[in-house]
Design a protein around this motif. Sequence first.
Motif, PDB file in Angstrom:
ATOM      1  N   UNK A 253       0.844  -1.232  -0.033  1.00 40.80           N
ATOM      2  CA  UNK A 253      -0.077   0.064  -0.087  1.00 40.80           C
ATOM      3  C   UNK A 253       0.908   1.201  -0.130  1.00 40.80           C
ATOM      4  N   UNK A 254       2.025   1.382   0.516  1.00 41.09           N
ATOM      5  CA  UNK A 254       2.963   2.363   0.514  1.00 41.09           C
ATOM      6  C   UNK A 254       3.625   2.430  -0.925  1.00 41.09           C
ATOM      7  N   UNK A 255       3.662   1.436  -1.745  1.00 32.45           N
ATOM      8  CA  UNK A 255       3.863   1.669  -3.140  1.00 32.45           C
ATOM      9  C   UNK A 255       2.645   2.450  -3.778  1.00 32.45           C
ATOM     10  N   UNK A 256       1.501   1.876  -3.408  1.00 37.13           N
ATOM     11  CA  UNK A 256       0.102   2.498  -4.333  1.00 37.13           C
ATOM     12  C   UNK A 256       0.134   3.985  -3.649  1.00 37.13           C
ATOM     13  N   UNK A 257       0.484   4.314  -2.313  1.00 33.71           N
ATOM     14  CA  UNK A 257       0.547   5.847  -1.936  1.00 33.71           C
ATOM     15  C   UNK A 257       1.544   6.784  -2.845  1.00 33.71           C
ATOM     16  N   UNK A 258       2.715   6.157  -3.425  1.00 28.60           N
ATOM     17  CA  UNK A 258       3.482   6.844  -3.819  1.00 28.60           C
ATOM     18  C   UNK A 258       3.135   6.932  -5.078  1.00 28.60           C
ATOM     19  N   UNK A 259       2.402   6.123  -5.814  1.00 37.38           N
ATOM     20  CA  UNK A 259       1.914   6.319  -7.213  1.00 37.38           C
ATOM     21  C   UNK A 259       0.648   7.169  -7.214  1.00 37.38           C
ATOM     22  N   UNK A 260      -0.074   6.936  -6.286  1.00 38.92           N
ATOM     23  CA  UNK A 260      -1.234   7.907  -6.002  1.00 38.92           C
ATOM     24  C   UNK A 260      -0.498   9.412  -5.838  1.00 38.92           C
ATOM     25  N   UNK A 261       0.397   9.515  -4.963  1.00 41.87           N
ATOM     26  CA  UNK A 261       0.888  11.104  -4.866  1.00 41.87           C
ATOM     27  C   UNK A 261       1.440  11.718  -6.430  1.00 41.87           C
ATOM     28  N   UNK A 262       1.902  10.915  -7.076  1.00 37.48           N
ATOM     29  CA  UNK A 262       2.609  11.191  -8.380  1.00 37.48           C
ATOM     30  C   UNK A 262       1.338  11.619  -9.140  1.00 37.48           C
ATOM     31  N   UNK A 263       0.233  10.957  -9.218  1.00 41.55           N
ATOM     32  CA  UNK A 263      -0.910  10.966 -10.067  1.00 41.55           C
ATOM     33  C   UNK A 263      -1.552  12.257  -9.779  1.00 41.55           C
ATOM     34  N   UNK A 264      -1.826  12.510  -8.484  1.00 45.63           N
ATOM     35  CA  UNK A 264      -2.759  13.543  -7.690  1.00 45.63           C
ATOM     36  C   UNK A 264      -1.818  14.779  -8.183  1.00 45.63           C
ATOM     37  N   UNK A 265      -0.532  14.672  -8.210  1.00 43.70           N
ATOM     38  CA  UNK A 265       0.299  16.077  -8.309  1.00 43.70           C
ATOM     39  C   UNK A 265      -0.092  16.391  -9.895  1.00 43.70           C
ATOM     40  N   UNK A 266      -0.415  15.697 -10.668  1.00 49.36           N
ATOM     41  CA  UNK A 266      -0.509  16.181 -12.240  1.00 49.36           C
ATOM     42  C   UNK A 266      -1.802  16.839 -12.169  1.00 49.36           C
ATOM     43  N   UNK A 267      -2.802  16.885 -11.035  1.00 57.59           N
ATOM     44  CA  UNK A 267      -3.842  17.813 -11.150  1.00 57.59           C
ATOM     45  C   UNK A 267      -3.424  19.041 -10.806  1.00 57.59           C
ATOM     46  N   UNK A 268      -2.523  19.419 -10.183  1.00 60.71           N
ATOM     47  CA  UNK A 268      -2.224  20.585  -9.403  1.00 60.71           C
ATOM     48  C   UNK A 268      -1.714  21.602 -10.833  1.00 60.71           C
ATOM     49  N   UNK A 269      -1.958  22.819 -10.510  1.00 57.75           N
ATOM     50  CA  UNK A 269      -1.379  23.700 -11.601  1.00 57.75           C
ATOM     51  C   UNK A 269       0.190  23.675 -11.392  1.00 57.75           C
ATOM     52  N   UNK A 270       0.997  24.061 -12.557  1.00 54.44           N
ATOM     53  CA  UNK A 270       2.433  24.017 -12.359  1.00 54.44           C
ATOM     54  C   UNK A 270       2.703  25.193 -11.496  1.00 54.44           C
ATOM     55  N   UNK A 271       3.826  24.939 -10.813  1.00 52.65           N
ATOM     56  CA  UNK A 271       4.208  26.005  -9.888  1.00 52.65           C
ATOM     57  C   UNK A 271       4.791  27.058 -10.568  1.00 52.65           C
ATOM     58  N   UNK A 272       4.619  28.330 -10.098  1.00 55.51           N
ATOM     59  CA  UNK A 272       5.209  29.474 -10.886  1.00 55.51           C
ATOM     60  C   UNK A 272       6.732  29.591 -10.773  1.00 55.51           C
ATOM     61  N   UNK A 273       7.284  29.900 -11.906  1.00 57.52           N
ATOM     62  CA  UNK A 273       8.708  30.150 -12.177  1.00 57.52           C
ATOM     63  C   UNK A 273       9.376  31.307 -11.589  1.00 57.52           C
TER      64      UNK A 273
END
Length: 273
Positions: A253-273
């Motif tokens: 499940x910790x493997x799954x959490x790592x995959x989830x975090x990467x996926x959910x991060x894709x929904x966030x707007x890009x960080x300002x440069x």
Amino acid sequence: MTVTDDQGRSVTLAQPARRVITLAPHATELVYAAGAGQAMAGTIQGSDFPEDVKQVPSIGDGTRPNVERVAELRPDLVIAWLPGAAEPLMPTLRTLNVPVFFSDPRTLAAIPDEVATLGRLFGTEAAADKEAASLRERLAKLAERYRGRPPVRVFIQAGSNPLFTLNKQSIVNDAIGICGGVNIFADAPATASQVGLETVLAARPDAVVSGVSGIEELRALASSWKETRLPAALAGHVYGVDADTLYRPGPRLIDAAEALCRALDQTRPPAPR
């Protein structure tokens, strides 16, 4: 040694366990993670990880274990999940004086704790403590990496036709939370609650997360949500994680959490440069 199980019961062994029967797939995975795979004497149908467990004798279905087979295998410890599922075995186990440890981790942090506890029961503390430390380090890194990032509102889909979700009592909720996700049905009345499609659409989650068996199921899931015109689905934010790793409260499940975090991060707007 005496330890406390996840039902709050004291479990005492006069010596380290040498023959264990597991009544849940996640319990099997925890035994191997604790370095005690050599002690596996029997398990239920559905215990399929790691590969070695496929050679372990079966005692039948998890809800209808074969009592005679359990007695034949002469366990000195049984690891169960839900008391109701273990009930058919209890009279025989009491007669044979076989202790039962109930395993039901409810948080990600409880998983390495349980690995370490099982290490005590099997006398494999060195291997178990090393694995527990590794799992804790991975969780700490996840928490640090995603701390402070914008929240992502998530619909956890745990079943379809009808739709089911999981509330804050589920360990999956904890996996979502460590990624900075917010379960939109955290306050649902039951751990697994039925919800209506219109309720989900009205809540407008940023992402949909579900356990899936493979890429074809994920494609079908994404397609069905696009048909509802859910904005998250139209934006490509329907994510699938291997169901066994997501729903079993074991080390993967910790493997799954790592995959989830990467996926959910894709929904966030890009960080300002």
